[in-house]
Design a protein around this motif. Structure first.
Motif, PDB file in Angstrom:
ATOM      1  N   VAL A  53       0.829  -1.204   0.000  1.00  0.00           N
ATOM      2  CA  VAL A  53       0.000   0.000   0.000  1.00  0.00           C
ATOM      3  C   VAL A  53       0.864   1.256   0.000  1.00  0.00           C
ATOM      4  O   VAL A  53       0.600   2.215  -0.732  1.00  0.00           O
ATOM      5  N   SER A  54       1.914   1.259   0.826  1.00  0.00           N
ATOM      6  CA  SER A  54       2.780   2.441   0.906  1.00  0.00           C
ATOM      7  C   SER A  54       3.455   2.746  -0.423  1.00  0.00           C
ATOM      8  O   SER A  54       3.583   3.916  -0.813  1.00  0.00           O
ATOM      9  N   ALA A  55       3.881   1.719  -1.128  1.00  0.00           N
ATOM     10  CA  ALA A  55       4.488   1.933  -2.438  1.00  0.00           C
ATOM     11  C   ALA A  55       3.501   2.633  -3.364  1.00  0.00           C
ATOM     12  O   ALA A  55       3.872   3.544  -4.129  1.00  0.00           O
ATOM     13  N   ASP A  56       2.215   2.266  -3.286  1.00  0.00           N
ATOM     14  CA  ASP A  56       1.203   2.864  -4.147  1.00  0.00           C
ATOM     15  C   ASP A  56       0.834   4.279  -3.710  1.00  0.00           C
ATOM     16  O   ASP A  56       0.664   5.177  -4.551  1.00  0.00           O
ATOM     17  N   THR A  57       0.698   4.503  -2.408  1.00  0.00           N
ATOM     18  CA  THR A  57       0.286   5.831  -1.945  1.00  0.00           C
ATOM     19  C   THR A  57       1.377   6.876  -2.201  1.00  0.00           C
ATOM     20  O   THR A  57       1.083   8.001  -2.607  1.00  0.00           O
ATOM     21  N   VAL A  58       2.631   6.489  -1.987  1.00  0.00           N
ATOM     22  CA  VAL A  58       3.728   7.421  -2.233  1.00  0.00           C
ATOM     23  C   VAL A  58       3.858   7.713  -3.731  1.00  0.00           C
ATOM     24  O   VAL A  58       4.018   8.869  -4.146  1.00  0.00           O
ATOM     25  N   ALA A  59       3.775   6.674  -4.552  1.00  0.00           N
ATOM     26  CA  ALA A  59       3.911   6.867  -5.999  1.00  0.00           C
ATOM     27  C   ALA A  59       2.781   7.726  -6.562  1.00  0.00           C
ATOM     28  O   ALA A  59       2.998   8.565  -7.438  1.00  0.00           O
ATOM     29  N   THR A  60       1.578   7.550  -6.056  1.00  0.00           N
ATOM     30  CA  THR A  60       0.424   8.281  -6.571  1.00  0.00           C
ATOM     31  C   THR A  60       0.405   9.727  -6.107  1.00  0.00           C
ATOM     32  O   THR A  60       0.074  10.640  -6.876  1.00  0.00           O
ATOM     33  N   SER A  61       0.761   9.953  -4.848  1.00  0.00           N
ATOM     34  CA  SER A  61       0.669  11.297  -4.271  1.00  0.00           C
ATOM     35  C   SER A  61       1.944  12.111  -4.386  1.00  0.00           C
ATOM     36  O   SER A  61       1.916  13.340  -4.347  1.00  0.00           O
ATOM     37  N   GLY A  62       3.092  11.411  -4.487  1.00  0.00           N
ATOM     38  CA  GLY A  62       4.375  12.097  -4.420  1.00  0.00           C
ATOM     39  C   GLY A  62       4.733  12.534  -3.014  1.00  0.00           C
ATOM     40  O   GLY A  62       5.702  13.255  -2.797  1.00  0.00           O
ATOM     41  N   ASP A  63       3.958  12.083  -2.038  1.00  0.00           N
ATOM     42  CA  ASP A  63       4.120  12.480  -0.641  1.00  0.00           C
ATOM     43  C   ASP A  63       4.813  11.345   0.110  1.00  0.00           C
ATOM     44  O   ASP A  63       4.236  10.268   0.317  1.00  0.00           O
ATOM     45  N   LEU A  64       6.047  11.579   0.549  1.00  0.00           N
ATOM     46  CA  LEU A  64       6.832  10.539   1.217  1.00  0.00           C
ATOM     47  C   LEU A  64       6.288  10.157   2.588  1.00  0.00           C
ATOM     48  O   LEU A  64       6.637   9.108   3.133  1.00  0.00           O
ATOM     49  N   HIS A  65       5.440  11.004   3.152  1.00  0.00           N
ATOM     50  CA  HIS A  65       4.883  10.701   4.464  1.00  0.00           C
ATOM     51  C   HIS A  65       3.626   9.832   4.395  1.00  0.00           C
ATOM     52  O   HIS A  65       3.241   9.229   5.400  1.00  0.00           O
ATOM     53  N   LEU A  66       2.965   9.798   3.263  1.00  0.00           N
ATOM     54  CA  LEU A  66       1.678   9.120   3.150  1.00  0.00           C
ATOM     55  C   LEU A  66       1.894   7.613   3.023  1.00  0.00           C
ATOM     56  O   LEU A  66       1.958   7.058   1.929  1.00  0.00           O
ATOM     57  N   GLN A  67       1.994   6.963   4.182  1.00  0.00           N
ATOM     58  CA  GLN A  67       2.331   5.541   4.201  1.00  0.00           C
ATOM     59  C   GLN A  67       1.510   4.787   5.238  1.00  0.00           C
ATOM     60  O   GLN A  67       1.165   5.322   6.296  1.00  0.00           O
ATOM     61  N   LEU A  68       1.227   3.532   4.906  1.00  0.00           N
ATOM     62  CA  LEU A  68       0.639   2.603   5.863  1.00  0.00           C
ATOM     63  C   LEU A  68       1.797   1.910   6.577  1.00  0.00           C
ATOM     64  O   LEU A  68       2.665   1.323   5.935  1.00  0.00           O
ATOM     65  N   ARG A  69       1.825   2.003   7.890  1.00  0.00           N
ATOM     66  CA  ARG A  69       2.972   1.526   8.660  1.00  0.00           C
ATOM     67  C   ARG A  69       2.578   0.342   9.542  1.00  0.00           C
ATOM     68  O   ARG A  69       1.510   0.344  10.164  1.00  0.00           O
ATOM     69  N   HIS A  70       3.481  -0.625   9.588  1.00  0.00           N
ATOM     70  CA  HIS A  70       3.247  -1.823  10.397  1.00  0.00           C
ATOM     71  C   HIS A  70       4.023  -1.721  11.701  1.00  0.00           C
ATOM     72  O   HIS A  70       5.180  -1.293  11.734  1.00  0.00           O
ATOM     73  N   SER A  71       3.389  -2.124  12.775  1.00  0.00           N
ATOM     74  CA  SER A  71       4.027  -2.165  14.090  1.00  0.00           C
ATOM     75  C   SER A  71       4.112  -3.613  14.554  1.00  0.00           C
ATOM     76  O   SER A  71       3.101  -4.329  14.552  1.00  0.00           O
ATOM     77  N   VAL A  72       5.300  -4.037  14.942  1.00  0.00           N
ATOM     78  CA  VAL A  72       5.474  -5.404  15.429  1.00  0.00           C
ATOM     79  C   VAL A  72       4.694  -5.612  16.726  1.00  0.00           C
ATOM     80  O   VAL A  72       4.035  -6.641  16.925  1.00  0.00           O
ATOM     81  N   VAL A  73       4.775  -4.633  17.608  1.00  0.00           N
ATOM     82  CA  VAL A  73       4.050  -4.732  18.880  1.00  0.00           C
ATOM     83  C   VAL A  73       2.654  -4.153  18.692  1.00  0.00           C
ATOM     84  O   VAL A  73       2.433  -3.277  17.851  1.00  0.00           O
ATOM     85  N   PRO A  74       1.677  -4.629  19.454  1.00  0.00           N
ATOM     86  CA  PRO A  74       0.313  -4.108  19.323  1.00  0.00           C
ATOM     87  C   PRO A  74       0.239  -2.613  19.617  1.00  0.00           C
ATOM     88  O   PRO A  74       0.896  -2.115  20.539  1.00  0.00           O
TER      89      PRO A  74
END
Length: 315
Positions: A53-74
C-alpha cells in the motif's frame, strides 16, 4: 487475503484528514481500484500489505509521508496513535536518535542525529550529547542519516544553538485553520549550551528527511548555520498516525510547515546546501578547522591550534 475493511478505513481517513482534498480523492480511488483488481490479495500478512500500500500511496501522491505503517508490537487503541507509535525499545535500540557524539581533533564538536524521537523518550540522551560539545570552538551537526521525528525535538535541539528565543517553522493545518507555533528557547536548556555565536555547520544529504530537514532548514533560514552536502529528500508535510488495526497505522499528512523567514517549506524541492560537497563531513570539518586556526595560538590555545593545523595539513 481480503483486505476490504482496511482499504475502506484508509479511504475514510484520507477523506477526513489529508491536507489536499483533491489528492486525497485520487489516492483513495486508486487504493479502491487496486484492491478491486486484486493487487493486494497476495499480501500474506499486515506487514506485506503495509509495504504494498505504501508503495502505491507514495507513488500516486508524491508524498513521502503518506504511508501505511506496520508495528510489530500491538498499538494502543487511540484514534491517533500516541508518540507516533514508537515503542520505547525501538528508541533505545536506535541510541535515542544519537548515532555519534565526539570532540574531534582541533576542538571541533560532532553530533550525529539519526532521528528526532519524542522528547519524552530521548531528551536525556540528546541533552547529554549536546552538553558534551558545548565547549567546542565549532560544531558539525550531522543530519545526513536524519529521518523523521517530532517538532518538539527539533525545537529542543535548536534551543542549544541559539542565545535568544528564536521562531522556528510553524505548522499550518489547512483543513481546520489551526496553526501551531514553535520556537527555540535557550531557557529550556539545563546546563551548558553550544550557544548562538560560535560557527555551526550542518551536514545534509539525500537521506535527510522530514524533521531532519526541518532542523536544517530552520537553522539555515535564521542565518545560524551553513549547510554542507547535497539536496535533501523533500518531505516537509506533517502527519498524524491513525489507528487502522492492532498492528497497522496510517500516516496521513494534514499540515505543512511555514518558515518565519522564507514563508516557505521544502516539500518535494528539498533543502538546498550552502556548500555543495560530495563528502559533507570532509568539507565541513575542513571549514571548522580553518575557523579554529583563526582563533590564534596564545596561552592555552597553543595545543589546540597545533592540533588543528596538523589535522588540516593531513587531510
Amino acid at each position: 487475503m481480503d483486505w476490504s475493511a482496511v482499504i475502506e478505513r484508509l479511504a475514510a481517513l484520507l477523506d477526513e484528514h489529508y491536507l489536499d482534498r483533491d489528492v486525497a480523492a485520487i489516492v483513495a480511488a486508486m487504493l479502491q481500484k487496486r484492491h478491486a483488481a486484486g493487487a493486494y490479495a497476495d499480501a500474506a500478512d499486515e506487514a506485506a500489505l503495509a509495504a504494498a500500500v505504501s508503495a502505491d500511496t507514495v507513488a500516486t501522491s508524491g508524498d513521502l509521508h503518506l504511508q501505511l505503517r506496520h508495528s510489530v508490537v500491538p498499538l494502543p487503541g487511540d484514534a491517533v496513535v500516541p508518540e507516533s507509535g514508537r515503542h520505547p525499545e525501538e528508541v533505545r535500540l536506535a541510541g535515542f536518535g544519537v548515532r555519534r557524539v565526539e570532540v574531534l581533533a582541533g576542538n571541533v564538536g560532532l553530533v550525529e542525529l539519526e532521528r528526532q524521537f519524542p522528547l519524552s523518550m530521548a531528551r536525556d540522551a540528546v541533552a547529554a550529547a549536546l552538553r558534551l560539545v558545548a565547549g567546542t570552538d565549532a560544531l558539525l551537526l550531522d543530519l545526513r542519516g536524519g529521518g523523521g521525528g517530532e517538532p518538539e525535538m527539533v525545537e529542543f535541539v535548536a534551543a542549544h544553538l541559539v542565545d535568544e528565543p528564536s521562531p522556528l517553522s510553524a505548522l499550518v493545518f489547512p483543513r481546520t485553520g489551526e496553526r501551531i507555533e514553535w520556537r527555540a528557547d535557550p531557557a529550556a536548556v539545563v546546563g551548558p549550551r553550544f550557544g548562538g555565536t560560535k560557527p555551526l555547520w550542518v551536514l545534509i544529504g539525500a537521506a535527510t528527511a522530514s524533521a531532519g530537514e526541518g532542523l536544517a532548514y530552520d537553522l539555515q533560514q535564521a542565518g545560524r548555520a551553513v549547510l554542507v552536502g547535497g539536496s535533501t529528500a523533500g518531505a516537509a508535510y506533517f502527519d498524524y498516525r491513525y489507528h487502522v488495526t492492532d498492528h497497522l497505522m496510517f500516516s496521513v499528512p494534514s499540515g505543512y510547515p511555514v518558515n518565519p523567514v522564507s514563508g516557505e517549506h521544502w516539500e518535494r524541492t528539498g533543502v538546498q546546501p550552502d556548500v555543495e560537497a560530495a563528502d559533507a563531513f570532509r568539507s565541513g570539518y575542513r571549514l571548522a578547522l580553518e575557523h579554529v586556526l583563526t582563533l590564534g595560538a596564545n596561552c592555552h590555545r597553543a595545543a589546540t591550534h597545533a592540533q588543528a593545523a596538523a589535522t588540516l595539513a593531513g587531510r
